[in-house]
Design an enzyme around this catalytic site. Sequence first.
Site, PDB file in Angstrom:
ATOM      1  CB  ILE A 184      -0.948   0.029   1.216  1.00 25.71           C
ATOM      2  CG1 ILE A 184      -0.156  -0.163   2.511  1.00 25.71           C
ATOM      3  CG2 ILE A 184      -2.022  -1.029   1.078  1.00 25.71           C
ATOM      4  CD1 ILE A 184      -0.948   0.125   3.766  1.00 25.71           C
ATOM      5  N   GLY A 186       5.754   1.138  11.207  1.00 22.28           N
ATOM      6  CA  GLY A 186       4.889   1.858  10.279  1.00 22.28           C
ATOM      7  C   GLY A 186       3.801   2.709  10.889  1.00 22.28           C
ATOM      8  CD  GLU A 187      -0.364   0.653  13.092  1.00 23.42           C
ATOM      9  OE1 GLU A 187      -1.361   1.390  13.180  1.00 23.42           O
ATOM     10  OE2 GLU A 187      -0.464  -0.574  12.896  1.00 23.42           O
TER      11      GLU A 187
END
Lengths: 786, 335
Positions: free
Chosen positions: A489, A737-738
């Site tokens: 993504i 990633g977060e």
Amino acid sequence: MDQGLNFIGKSFKRKDGPDKVTGRAAYTQDIRLPNMLVGRVLRSPHPHARIVRIDTAKAKALAGVKAVITAADTKGIKHGFVETPRYPADQSVLAQGKVRHVGEAIAAVAAIDEITAQRALEAIEIEYEILPAVFEPEAAMQPGAPEIHPSHPKVAMKENWANIGGKTETGWGDVEKGFAESDYVREDRFDCQLRTHGYLEPHVTLAHWEAEKLNVWTSSMGAFVKRAKLAKTLDLPFAAVRIHKSYVGGTFGGKIDLYPHEYAAARLAMITGRPVKIVITREEIFQAFRHAQPLIIEVKTGVKKDGTILAQEMKVINNSGAYRGSGVVVIFLAWGFTMTAYRIPNLKFQGYSVYTNLTERAPQRGHGNPKVRFAIESQMDMIAEALGLDPIQIRLKNARDAWEQLPNGDNTHQAGLKDCIKIAAERSGLLAKYGQSRKNPPADTIRRGVGIGISSYMGGTLIYPNGSGVIVKMNDDGSATVLTGAIDIGQGSETVIAQIVAEELGIGMEDVRLISSDTDTTPQDIGAWISGMTYVTGNAARVAAGNAREKLLALGADRLGLEVSELGFGNKSVFAKANPDLKITYRELIAASIATKRGDTVIGEGFWRTMRDEPAHPSLATAKGRWTENYAYSAQVAEVEVDLETGKARLVKALTVHDCGFPINPALVKGQVDGQVSMALGHAFMEEILIKDGYVLNPTWLDYRMPTVHELALSEDVDVITEKYQVGKAYRTKEVGEGLVSGILAAIGNAIYDATGVRLHSTPFSADKILAGLRKIERQKRQAAE
Amino acid sequence: MILFEFDHERPNTPDEAVALLTHAGPDARLLAGGTDLIPNMRYRTVTPALLVSLGAIQPEAPREEKDGSLRLDALAKLVTIENSALVRKRAPMLAESAHTVAGNQIRQMGTLGGNLCQDTRCLYFNQQHDFQFVAPCYKRGGDCCYPFPRNDKSTCWSVFMSDIAPALIALKAEIEIQGEQGLRRQPLEALYAGDGLKPHKLGQAELLRAVIVPPASPRQGWGYHKESVRGGLEFGMAILAATVTLAADSKACEGARLALGAVREAPVRLTETEKAMAGQALDAERIAEIAEAASQEVNPLPHHGFTKAHLRDVIRIQMRRLLARAVERAVNPNA
């Protein structure tokens, strides 16, 4: 990092990069099929109403309208973000009997063009009985508030709150005793604005029913989740639903789960026998789609004089919107984000997910962590100041060590948190700068401030089916085709998987090609959400490539008349370690295998899942049960500038020191860091969905302010390496990633305090809030002088 | 996607455009850059039966007239205004104000005339009404006002958000309008009705042709500020523009023009504050008082989530800063 690695730890450019920057990449919107129809969705104009009557006759009679569907045309099968015995599926694909938020999907049409589809929507007659609505969670909880759904029966047995979708309740020790033994106790309340994900590619779905099979292209974060939910709601076998791959233009949590337009495109395609595409407008996304979870957090903390935490009590209230969505997950996660960073000997945690007449929620990058860390880290600084400690001391005092056993049975393993804090302090010169603006204010109106925030985030967690299968097919020339369900993504999963396969097989990056995210041709994968693709899918790819390598080595041993232990591999060949000139190429080995083993080509397969012997997931209600063995840790420092006159604050510089285990692709890790800093900056200063009576006031990029290139701050980062990669061995990478949207948000709040003395308890840190804070300080000073 | 059908004409001259407008009646709209009109058509807040595109008419380059004034074609793109060496030299405030509009892509399309003739804005108005705020408000021909429910006067308290109009008003600009009776010239301010329902006084078959900026007086300085949350890509929270002319002693104020945007249904001239400035020595203390007076002279409409009190704060602080800058520039034009 292990010496001798050729691909791991190197910043290879992204495999999808050239297609994306040249515009060649085909996104779902670019895919066209012959005889395609346009689909559109009819949405509720009321936040809460009973549907008395729907009449679609006029719409169906319009020339060019091919199908109109309502709940009556569905099988009535419900779905939910969470589907467990405690939290069963609660959402209909099209509203049944009642609408619970503005924009809830009621009907859908398929027509020959957009204008006809619009006319069809306008021709659908609906009679509503308007019901009272409620939008604030604390109002919705009050007994007697308008009932959106009955409170969860398990909660209702003990508590008299209304509209409770779920509760997480857990803890350990004795908090009352802990508070009684504390030298200092304080209670604070924090809240935040409603934000959206901000993916640039809108939701788009194209569906086509052909030869008893549903083919779907949809902008998503995980093809297998989409297949499972579409098959369920359409009552089709999984084998009759194929989710195809297309490029994805950003998700940030907002494209997981099933959306009504995806069901509608599929159902309309099945009814009409023609392909149906539904492109959602940006306004629809803002008005009717899922956003992030605004949390109200009350935190009470008791400490000893030296800053050691003795007890903590957390109450989290989530405005979960009209359905359960991920609302019951975020209250569980809020507990996780609370317990992993600091040692808390006595904890009482209560999280409530409360229904309101707003859209249901989706995870958003960080899934509650920014709000939890903002609360805890702000309060940490307040406690430190009250006790005369500095922000580093108090954090080091309480930070989790390596190899600590966590209350849920997990272990911190090689946690690098303390190193992160120390390096962040040293690199930023925080202690030398901290407090200077307040002690020695400069003559002009610009104040600099510095602040720190820490956080922890889990990866590769136990949630069904957070496992992954990968197949590596060796081609005749020694190159490899990798089949993976993973979806890229934008995070770079395909590049990372290719690096791992190249390393494990001793072939080049250009020799590796992926077929990914296609439910018919690739093995199961959870998708790009809940963090951990590099760990879970990556290890599966490692095992699969290793499996192919073992087969090649066995063939090599056979051909060269040596033991496997005497062989090395590289450059698409197997060779004798003692005499590297004695070698045989993969091409030759594969040809030999086919010739001598009845056509047996070389295929490797690999599977991976965290803690394979643990049950599927911990309890969302009690937080009991193991969760993961991968906790990432970080410390982030923000330097801000505040204009005391205008109240405007900006992030000047961010420093991220984080333990992601080790970076497989440092440039991709750096990209994640920078992306999260800029996303946190939007949270801190500008993004906010404005809502009035359940209606969104700013459903456009113009009025919902995402940071632009002008606002971006300098972002520096340091990797704290705690793990390593060795060919043929399992590795442990940690989340990157977060989680890093969190510490930096808290750090910005703390830095604004450092610059101005204004302590903000809610985000965003807007100019009017800072001005109000400064005026309050002035008033207090005047009162003190009088 | 524009979800209704309409006709489209592309005249070759302004005369033909006026003739088309005259013939078509009130359902016709002019299309220049389209950056304001097209989104409104997407939202179906404007649903013309005919679009008269001005795309075939070539704008004249900015030029200096005999009397030293600057003549700008209304069809000039905003990038032209922003980047023209002549505009930057003769009316730098105009170039700066054009530069603050949106982002480069929009400035490549948007025109000067379109910017001055843009519609007023309101969060409740500028969006799709398929299922949100479905019942039309006063401005959409209905009988309610979403942001001000007690507004029962059938008026509209939307705000006029042109970044350029306040600058041009402070520069005392005039406009040339072409209608059936030929050309007429008037101060730019007179274009604005102060009515959110119909913000402009252009006739149905009239066309804005040119903007004329008079030459600056000696010892004239300027200050401009667009307050916004982000640097670019948004409309202003408040827009402030001022010119200050000093007397021969370079101290006393001989004259000033102050204009605000994005605070009311039309650009606002602060005439009382201007009068109070005359003859004053503009030192820091006096400027602070003037800025305070300026923030009190206007009654800003709360808009786009900003409160009246905060808008007043912004006007007071930024007016003080830009007046100081204007005085600096008046004393030293190269500042």
